[in-house]
Design an enzyme around this catalytic site. Structure first.
Site, PDB file in Angstrom:
ATOM      1  N   LYS A  63       0.885  -1.167   0.000  1.00 27.18           N
ATOM      2  CA  LYS A  63       0.000   0.000   0.000  1.00 27.18           C
ATOM      3  C   LYS A  63       0.924   1.219   0.000  1.00 27.18           C
ATOM      4  O   LYS A  63       0.873   2.086   0.886  1.00 27.18           O
ATOM      5  CB  LYS A  63      -0.907  -0.063   1.245  1.00 27.18           C
ATOM      6  CG  LYS A  63      -2.024   0.928   1.266  1.00 27.18           C
ATOM      7  CD  LYS A  63      -3.124   0.622   0.276  1.00 27.18           C
ATOM      8  CE  LYS A  63      -4.177   1.715   0.314  1.00 27.18           C
ATOM      9  NZ  LYS A  63      -5.137   1.646  -0.794  1.00 27.18           N
TER      10      LYS A  63
ATOM     11  N   ASP B 257      -2.270 -12.457   5.184  1.00 27.78           N
ATOM     12  CA  ASP B 257      -3.266 -13.198   5.949  1.00 27.78           C
ATOM     13  C   ASP B 257      -4.603 -13.132   5.208  1.00 27.78           C
ATOM     14  O   ASP B 257      -5.269 -14.150   4.959  1.00 27.78           O
ATOM     15  CB  ASP B 257      -3.381 -12.535   7.340  1.00 27.78           C
ATOM     16  CG  ASP B 257      -4.235 -13.329   8.295  1.00 27.78           C
ATOM     17  OD1 ASP B 257      -4.613 -14.463   7.960  1.00 27.78           O
ATOM     18  OD2 ASP B 257      -4.531 -12.813   9.394  1.00 27.78           O
TER      19      ASP B 257
END
Ligand code: NAD
Length: 360
Positions: A195, A251
């Site tokens: 990001k 995850d």
């Protein structure tokens, strides 16, 4: 060659699925003239029953003496098992986190592969699933937000919680190298997910990944923002080979990727450290609801054993042979209950293991 393999049978369906993976490994030994020496290790509920704790120093030390560890799954039914009357740090899952930490298993690999024969179980649109996909998510497992400092406090009478997302360049470099090494054994493509338009940790991540990429001129590197990646995984999963990402993004994305394959009983995983050593286990849990009934699908564990052959023992040819045997059994129409469809032959855990071993 002789290899030392630690075996954590674990709880629930663990012993049943590990037994079938060993059956397949025995067939590998016979065919390719290797010798595997197995050491049984206790972890999770099985360790609590014997030692009162989910992980002992003995298990850690014995695991360290092995070339790799193959694991079933650990844990029980939280409502009925006495293990869950213990405080959280003494429950089965604490043993798993403990062994990952003790063995410094910072690289978590989860392949997501769509078998043509299992396409009916894929929740994606037919035109998307028709293309198939074969990706591997490489998730950083011991750093980032889940391991950073955290606190909950009251600031000017307002409850405030803080978690810290921090990575240093060494942590990024070692996982990036792992991803590129593995891409070299696959289709030579790495997509690094971050990001970087918002987070400093992601900007450093991107810089370090680009530095590492210089040592792998044969590998094509691309970058993608995590929000876009979440979309691309369901729009065009065929574009991905190796996805490299940090702990929390990995995850979430690895669960998304595994769900689009549609079959929890098929998904393998590996957790690796700086050396060749790794812990190999199915992505699913111990399924206490079907334990001891010969219903569990052993394929995720058998494919985890194939990953062990490839990544810890450098036995690529043998790993290919195991994966081909699994594909052949599916092609021949054999299914355990979780992946059963019309016109196929339903088999139990033991028979599925035997069929795969036979095809080797
Ligand atoms: P689970 O993955 O064990 O089971 C979810 C569902 O999938 C169940 O209906 C189960 O029957 C089915 N299933 C799972 N594996 C299967 C297989 N190989 N073949 C056929 N069906 C299969 O998840 P859960 O029920 O949430 O957890 C059960 C226990 O497992 C808990 O104690 C949990 O903490 C533990 N767990 C352990 C691991 C691990 O060992 N790494 C991972 C996840 C959960």
């Amino acid at each position: 060659m002789n290899y030392k393999i630690g075996v954590i049978s674990g709880d629930g369906i663990g012993p049943e699925i590990v037994r079938e993976a060993r059956k397949v490994l025995d067939a590998v030994c016979k065919k390719y003239e290797h010798e595997f020496t197995y050491t049984d290790l206790l972890l999770g509920g099985a360790s609590i029953d014997v030692h009162g704790v989910p992980l002992t120093d003995e298990t850690i030390e014995n695991a360290k003496k092995c070339d790799a560890v193959l694991m079933g799954s650990i844990g029980g039914d939280a409502k009925t098992s006495p293990w869950y009357k213990l405080e959280p740090s003494k429950r089965p899952e604490a043993g798993l986190l403990g062994i990952r930490k003790a063995l410094n298993l910072f690289a978590n690999l989860r392949p997501a592969y769509l078998y043509d024969e299992l396409r009916a179980a894929c929740p994606l649109r037919d035109d998307i699933s028709a293309e198939g996909f074969d990706m591997l998510i490489m998730r950083e497992l011991t750093g980032g937000l889940y391991f950073g400092a955290r606190k909950t406090e009251e600031i000017d009478g307002v409850r405030t919680a803080t978690d810290t997302l921090s990575y240093n360049e060494n942590e990024i470099r070692r996982i990036a190298k792992r991803a590129f090494d593995i891409a070299m054994k696959r289709r030579k493509k790495v997509c690094s997910v971050d990001k970087a338009n918002v987070l400093d940790s992601s900007r450093l991540w991107r810089q370090v990944v680009e530095e590492v990429a210089k040592d792998y001129p044969e590998v094509t590197l691309s970058h993608m923002y995590v929000d876009n990646c979440a979309m691309q995984l369901v729009m065009n999963p065929a574009q991905f080979d190796v996805i490299l990402t940090e702990n929390m993004f990995g995850d979430i994305l690895s669960d998304e990727a595994s769900m689009v394959t549609g079959s929890i009983g098929m998904l393998s995983s590996a957790s690796l450290n700086e050396t060749k050593f790794g812990l190999y286990e199915p992505s699913h849990g111990s399924a206490p609801d079907i334990a001891g009934q010969d219903k569990a699908n052993p394929i995720a564990t058998i494919l985890s054993a194939a990953m062990m052959l490839r990544y810890s023992l450098d036995l690529d040819k043998e790993a290919d042979a195991v994966e081909a045997a699994v594909r052949q059994v599916l092609k021949d129409g054999y299914r355990t209950g979780d992946i059963m469809s019309d016109g196929c032959t339903k088999v139990g855990t033991k028979e599925m293991g035997t069929l795969i071993a036979e095809r080797l």
